[in-house]
Structures are given as C-alpha cells and as structure tokens.
Scaffold this motif. Sequence first.
Motif, PDB file in Angstrom:
ATOM      1  N   UNK A 106     -51.555  24.467   1.828  1.00 51.31           N
ATOM      2  CA  UNK A 106     -49.694  23.629   2.775  1.00 51.31           C
ATOM      3  C   UNK A 106     -50.105  25.525   2.525  1.00 51.31           C
TER       4      UNK A 106
ATOM      5  N   UNK B 279     -46.481  18.272  -0.085  1.00 50.84           N
ATOM      6  CA  UNK B 279     -48.007  18.182  -0.878  1.00 50.84           C
ATOM      7  C   UNK B 279     -46.928  18.735  -2.275  1.00 50.84           C
ATOM      8  N   UNK B 280     -45.511  19.383  -1.860  1.00 53.50           N
ATOM      9  CA  UNK B 280     -44.332  19.259  -3.405  1.00 53.50           C
ATOM     10  C   UNK B 280     -44.077  18.024  -4.082  1.00 53.50           C
TER      11      UNK B 280
ATOM     12  N   UNK C 282     -44.405  32.369  -4.267  1.00 53.25           N
ATOM     13  CA  UNK C 282     -43.678  31.580  -5.053  1.00 53.25           C
ATOM     14  C   UNK C 282     -43.148  30.786  -5.081  1.00 53.25           C
ATOM     15  N   UNK C 283     -43.684  29.293  -5.626  1.00 54.02           N
ATOM     16  CA  UNK C 283     -43.090  28.692  -6.143  1.00 54.02           C
ATOM     17  C   UNK C 283     -42.989  27.262  -7.617  1.00 54.02           C
ATOM     18  N   UNK C 284     -41.577  27.047  -7.397  1.00 53.98           N
ATOM     19  CA  UNK C 284     -41.010  26.952  -8.953  1.00 53.98           C
ATOM     20  C   UNK C 284     -40.375  25.622  -7.931  1.00 53.98           C
ATOM     21  N   UNK C 285     -40.460  24.574  -8.941  1.00 53.22           N
ATOM     22  CA  UNK C 285     -40.243  23.326  -8.890  1.00 53.22           C
ATOM     23  C   UNK C 285     -39.343  22.717 -10.059  1.00 53.22           C
TER      24      UNK C 285
ATOM     25  N   UNK D 126     -46.132  15.549  -4.061  1.00 56.52           N
ATOM     26  CA  UNK D 126     -46.866  14.596  -3.842  1.00 56.52           C
ATOM     27  C   UNK D 126     -47.767  15.049  -4.756  1.00 56.52           C
ATOM     28  N   UNK D 127     -47.149  16.454  -5.412  1.00 55.38           N
ATOM     29  CA  UNK D 127     -47.619  17.253  -7.087  1.00 55.38           C
ATOM     30  C   UNK D 127     -46.642  16.776  -7.421  1.00 55.38           C
TER      31      UNK D 127
ATOM     32  N   UNK E 237     -50.931  21.780  -2.329  1.00 54.47           N
ATOM     33  CA  UNK E 237     -49.853  23.050  -2.445  1.00 54.47           C
ATOM     34  C   UNK E 237     -50.575  23.988  -2.379  1.00 54.47           C
TER      35      UNK E 237
ATOM     36  N   UNK F 184     -45.997  19.705   5.784  1.00 58.58           N
ATOM     37  CA  UNK F 184     -47.069  19.898   5.121  1.00 58.58           C
ATOM     38  C   UNK F 184     -46.563  20.474   3.297  1.00 58.58           C
ATOM     39  N   UNK F 185     -46.238  20.925   3.627  1.00 58.58           N
ATOM     40  CA  UNK F 185     -45.697  21.822   2.472  1.00 58.58           C
ATOM     41  C   UNK F 185     -45.334  21.060   1.258  1.00 58.58           C
TER      42      UNK F 185
ATOM     43  N   UNK G 205     -41.029  23.089   6.393  1.00 62.36           N
ATOM     44  CA  UNK G 205     -42.383  22.852   6.439  1.00 62.36           C
ATOM     45  C   UNK G 205     -43.483  21.814   6.008  1.00 62.36           C
TER      46      UNK G 205
ATOM     47  N   UNK H   9     -36.307  22.556  -5.438  1.00 64.25           N
ATOM     48  CA  UNK H   9     -37.563  23.266  -5.278  1.00 64.25           C
ATOM     49  C   UNK H   9     -37.687  25.446  -4.644  1.00 64.25           C
ATOM     50  N   UNK H  10     -38.366  25.840  -5.089  1.00 63.62           N
ATOM     51  CA  UNK H  10     -38.332  27.066  -4.654  1.00 63.62           C
ATOM     52  C   UNK H  10     -39.303  27.666  -4.321  1.00 63.62           C
ATOM     53  N   UNK H  11     -39.693  27.862  -2.547  1.00 61.29           N
ATOM     54  CA  UNK H  11     -41.230  27.653  -2.164  1.00 61.29           C
ATOM     55  C   UNK H  11     -40.727  29.536  -1.270  1.00 61.29           C
TER      56      UNK H  11
ATOM     57  N   UNK I 141     -52.629  23.535  -8.044  1.00 62.58           N
ATOM     58  CA  UNK I 141     -52.341  22.293  -7.239  1.00 62.58           C
ATOM     59  C   UNK I 141     -53.070  22.859  -5.866  1.00 62.58           C
TER      60      UNK I 141
END
Lengths: 158, 158
Positions: free
Chosen positions: B129, A129-130, B145-148, A132-133, B126, A125-126, A123, A144-146, B123
Amino acid sequence: MSDLFPKKGHDHDRCVNSALKQAEKVCMEENARFTDMRRKVFTLIWQSHKAVTAYELLDALTSEGQRVQPPTVYRALEFLTDLGLVHRIESLNAYFGCDRPDCEHLGQYFICTQCGRVAEAVNEDMSNAVLKAAAQVGFSIQATTVEIKGLCHDCATH
Amino acid sequence: MSDLFPKKGHDHDRCVNSALKQAEKVCMEENARFTDMRRKVFTLIWQSHKAVTAYELLDALTSEGQRVQPPTVYRALEFLTDLGLVHRIESLNAYFGCDRPDCEHLGQYFICTQCGRVAEAVNEDMSNAVLKAAAQVGFSIQATTVEIKGLCHDCATH
DNA sequence: CAGAAAATGATATATTATAACATTTCATCA
DNA sequence: TGATGAAATGTTATAATATATCATTTTCTG
Ligand SMILES: [Zn+2]
Ligand SMILES: [Zn+2]
Ligand SMILES: [Zn+2]
Ligand SMILES: [Zn+2]
C-alpha cells in the motif's frame, strides 16, 4: 499521475486563508478558543508547505516583537494538534498544518528530503492495510504514524 | 489471530542469543566490526522487547563501571541502525532490535502504550500500500516510518 | 614494526520539551 | 455591573535528546 504537492507559484494566500477559515469553524464547533497566540502559531505553520519546528515558531514570534518562551509555543501546538488542526511529524520533530481537519483520518505524510515540502495523503489503501494488519494481530489502535521520506516528483525529475 | 508479541515467559535468552548470532553474521558479511561497545549496546537493546532510549543505554553502561558519554552510545546506535540491526522508533525517540536484519523490509511497528512492548511487523499489504501510494503520486521513497500505537492483545483483554 | 584508518574518549554545546508557579484574560452569573 | 473561577498566557528553571570537535587509543595493512 496526480501530484500531491502544491504547484509552483500557486496562490498560497488562498491556502492560508482557507486553512484559517476551517480552523475557525472547527474551533467554533468544538467550543474552543482560537486565541491570538494560537492563530499566530497556526498561521506561521501554514506560511509554507514545509514542516516547522517549535523553535522556528519561537524565533518567528520573537522577531515579531517581545520574547516568547517555549511553553507558550508548545501549548499552542498542543491545542492545535489536539483539535487535529496541526499534525506532528515524528521523524522531523516538526509540525504541519492539516488539510482536512474536519474529517477523521489516519495521518500519512510524504516528506521530500530535497525541497523539504510535506504533503498529507489520505489514502484508503494505506489506511485499510494498517487497520487490517492491526486486526490480524489483535492490536487495538490508538494512533498511527505513517511518514514516507524521499523525493517529490518535482525534485526527482529536475 | 496470530500474536506478534512474544508469549509471556518465553525463553528470552534464546531471543538474545539468536539476535547476537544474526548480528555477528551481518557484520561479518558487511566486513563491519562488531566491537565490544557495539555488542554491549546491541545486547542491552535486546534485553527486553521494549524500545530503549539512548540515555537508558548510557545509564546501563555507566552503572556497569566507568562513565560512558553520549557520543559513544550514539555512535554505536548509528552503526547498528546503518546496518539494519536496530531500528529507531521515531515517535518514542528510542531504539529497537530488528528481528530480520538479513532481509530488506520497510519497518512497521506495533507499540503497546500499556506494557511498552514493541513488535516489528513485516506486512506485505502495508508495504504494498505504501509503495503503491508513493508510485501514484510520483514519489520516490528513501525511507519509511510506520508506527502504530495502541493496546497489544494481552493488554486489551486483561 | 611504521603508518593509516577506524573506533573510542572527552569536553562542550545545540536542540527539543516540560515542570511549576505567577499573572492576566475572559466567560458567567449573582 | 463587577465578583469570581476557569482558562490562557507569562516567567523561570530544568529535563531529555542529540551533535560538533578534537584528542587518544585500537586495529588493520603493508
Ligand atoms: Zn500553498
Ligand atoms: Zn521536493
Ligand atoms: Zn524475547
Ligand atoms: Zn501491551
């Protein structure tokens, strides 16, 4: 509304065969050997649209014949994940076959807590967003882990 | 560029004390008991801006005196995570203190692979999104879970 | 204070993952 | 072709993470 999850009764052999084809192609391109063990593990992972644990793979391989040990499975998993053919779902300690091993993408997963199925989303958008953040806080991304848990449309409505 | 990560040499006692204050408030409101063990675990988690594993907590508690067993720590962690005072970082099997236990949010973390520090982001882009992506595929969210992972600004530039 | 509920202690064990070294398989080229 | 070195797999042991179960202690409530 488009459903990411496969339709009930879809031709799953086709999923598996197409995944195998792609995997062969990727291995060829990377000059990596798609050995028997790696192919077996890859195929087992693709035998459902659920995430599979290393020890489930071990059990499956063992019941096929002689005893297979953990390092064997973990090595195959490392090979497959390094090539992007399989992703690890961190929140499940489990592994899942990638639909699009041939294109770069940030992994994003929907995980149904009812039926256990997993769907990979790609996606924009997701992803944006990641990215950009991270840029906003001067963070340089390595991985990354989503992972999004909840009910898939089928489970939510039935 | 705003840096999410705490400044070098910041007054960390202040971080810990403010976190303890907030935790007490949340427990009070939820009519939940902030027992000795829970307070110890919570404080240990806040003693750095890194994520802490259950067994690191065990070791710390044990070196403080008598032997503490895994279930004791895991129970405290369950209590703290259920209340939202602590979050679990899935990709590290480790735990991290929440900055904003008093407001609902989807957990989003930046994890520096060099210095080990973790920063929680809240954020909107995020979050939106993720919510939008889920809505588009008819997925009803229970947890995210969002881990960067990557390099924090300090580590990337030094 | 009695009785119930919540929290913790204690013991055992399940689950997930890796380290270290031995053996086999396979590509390469003399 | 067959020696040889690299890659892959086999084997054994153990590390790291997490939970089940039942006993005991602490706290709350009436
Ligand atoms: Zn299918
Ligand atoms: Zn479902
Ligand atoms: Zn601090
Ligand atoms: Zn750093």
